[in-house]
Motif scaffolding. Structure first.
Motif, PDB file in Angstrom:
ATOM      1  N   ALA A  55      29.370  39.391  70.960  1.00 53.24           N
ATOM      2  CA  ALA A  55      28.803  39.855  69.759  1.00 53.24           C
ATOM      3  C   ALA A  55      27.686  39.327  69.323  1.00 53.24           C
ATOM      4  O   ALA A  55      26.907  40.356  68.636  1.00 53.24           O
ATOM      5  CB  ALA A  55      30.088  38.921  68.710  1.00 53.24           C
ATOM      6  N   ARG A  56      26.989  38.390  69.817  1.00 51.68           N
ATOM      7  CA  ARG A  56      25.471  38.257  69.630  1.00 51.68           C
ATOM      8  C   ARG A  56      24.942  39.477  70.280  1.00 51.68           C
ATOM      9  O   ARG A  56      23.767  39.796  69.662  1.00 51.68           O
ATOM     10  CB  ARG A  56      24.995  37.006  70.316  1.00 51.68           C
ATOM     11  N   LEU A  58      25.688  42.406  71.132  1.00 47.70           N
ATOM     12  CA  LEU A  58      26.015  43.368  70.368  1.00 47.70           C
ATOM     13  C   LEU A  58      25.290  43.774  69.073  1.00 47.70           C
ATOM     14  O   LEU A  58      24.420  44.733  68.678  1.00 47.70           O
ATOM     15  CB  LEU A  58      27.518  43.848  69.945  1.00 47.70           C
ATOM     16  N   GLU A  59      25.118  42.541  68.410  1.00 44.24           N
ATOM     17  CA  GLU A  59      24.370  42.515  67.148  1.00 44.24           C
ATOM     18  C   GLU A  59      22.819  42.832  67.498  1.00 44.24           C
ATOM     19  O   GLU A  59      22.156  43.471  66.636  1.00 44.24           O
ATOM     20  CB  GLU A  59      24.551  41.140  66.390  1.00 44.24           C
ATOM     21  N   THR A  60      22.404  41.904  68.488  1.00 46.80           N
ATOM     22  CA  THR A  60      20.896  42.284  68.931  1.00 46.80           C
ATOM     23  C   THR A  60      20.666  43.570  69.081  1.00 46.80           C
ATOM     24  O   THR A  60      19.639  44.185  68.869  1.00 46.80           O
ATOM     25  CB  THR A  60      20.566  41.395  70.131  1.00 46.80           C
ATOM     26  N   SER A  61      21.444  44.218  70.053  1.00 48.04           N
ATOM     27  CA  SER A  61      21.510  45.635  70.183  1.00 48.04           C
ATOM     28  C   SER A  61      21.497  46.496  69.058  1.00 48.04           C
ATOM     29  O   SER A  61      20.707  47.433  68.969  1.00 48.04           O
ATOM     30  CB  SER A  61      22.463  46.075  71.120  1.00 48.04           C
ATOM     31  N   PHE A  62      22.193  46.376  68.073  1.00 56.88           N
ATOM     32  CA  PHE A  62      22.256  47.031  66.879  1.00 56.88           C
ATOM     33  C   PHE A  62      21.195  46.758  65.980  1.00 56.88           C
ATOM     34  O   PHE A  62      20.583  47.734  65.519  1.00 56.88           O
ATOM     35  CB  PHE A  62      23.556  46.501  66.123  1.00 56.88           C
ATOM     36  N   LEU A  63      20.808  45.662  65.764  1.00 55.62           N
ATOM     37  CA  LEU A  63      19.471  45.477  65.255  1.00 55.62           C
ATOM     38  C   LEU A  63      18.272  45.923  65.808  1.00 55.62           C
ATOM     39  O   LEU A  63      17.322  46.683  65.026  1.00 55.62           O
ATOM     40  CB  LEU A  63      19.158  44.009  64.998  1.00 55.62           C
ATOM     41  N   GLN A  66      18.301  49.682  64.825  1.00 52.73           N
ATOM     42  CA  GLN A  66      18.038  49.819  63.382  1.00 52.73           C
ATOM     43  C   GLN A  66      16.623  49.754  63.274  1.00 52.73           C
ATOM     44  O   GLN A  66      15.983  50.640  62.601  1.00 52.73           O
ATOM     45  CB  GLN A  66      18.557  48.702  62.565  1.00 52.73           C
TER      46      GLN A  66
END
Length: 110
Positions: A55-56, A58-63, A66
């Motif tokens: 999840a971390r 994925l969140e890093t990739s999404f940020l 963005q």
């Protein structure tokens, strides 16, 4: 009478030993169940850590996505604007050359 008392003592001793064996077996089973439960909890903990790490990531990739998206969008917008500006300048230059040639050679303009 002493035979009856010794028989009762022997019976109570045998009963006590039987209860002790049953209690030890129950304790052994409950220890096995707790060990299995502890193993399951450990496995769940490991799985939860893996999921949290995923999840971390994925969140890093999404940020990161963005952050890059507006920059790429602005680049495309700037590119379209620059191409439009160049195209307009070429068209204006072509019109000036055409007018200069018409004025120099006395051609008719439509």
């Amino acid at each position: 009478m002493t035979n009856l008392i010794s028989l009762a003592g022997l019976f109570l001793g045998a009963l006590w030993a039987l209860l002790k064996v049953i209690a030890l077996q129950a304790e052994k089973r409950s220890n096995e169940k707790f060990a299995a439960l502890q193993d399951s909890i450990t496995k769940v903990g490991i799985d939860m850590r893996r999921e949290a790490e995923a999840a971390r990531q994925l969140e890093t990739s999404f940020l990161r996505f963005q952050a890059e998206l507006p920059r790429d969008y602005v680049r495309r917008d700037d590119f379209v604007q620059a191409i439009g500006s160049i195209s307009t300048r070429i068209d204006n230059f072509a019109l000036r050359v055409e007018r200069a040639l018409d004025n120099r050679f006395g051609g008719t303009s439509q």
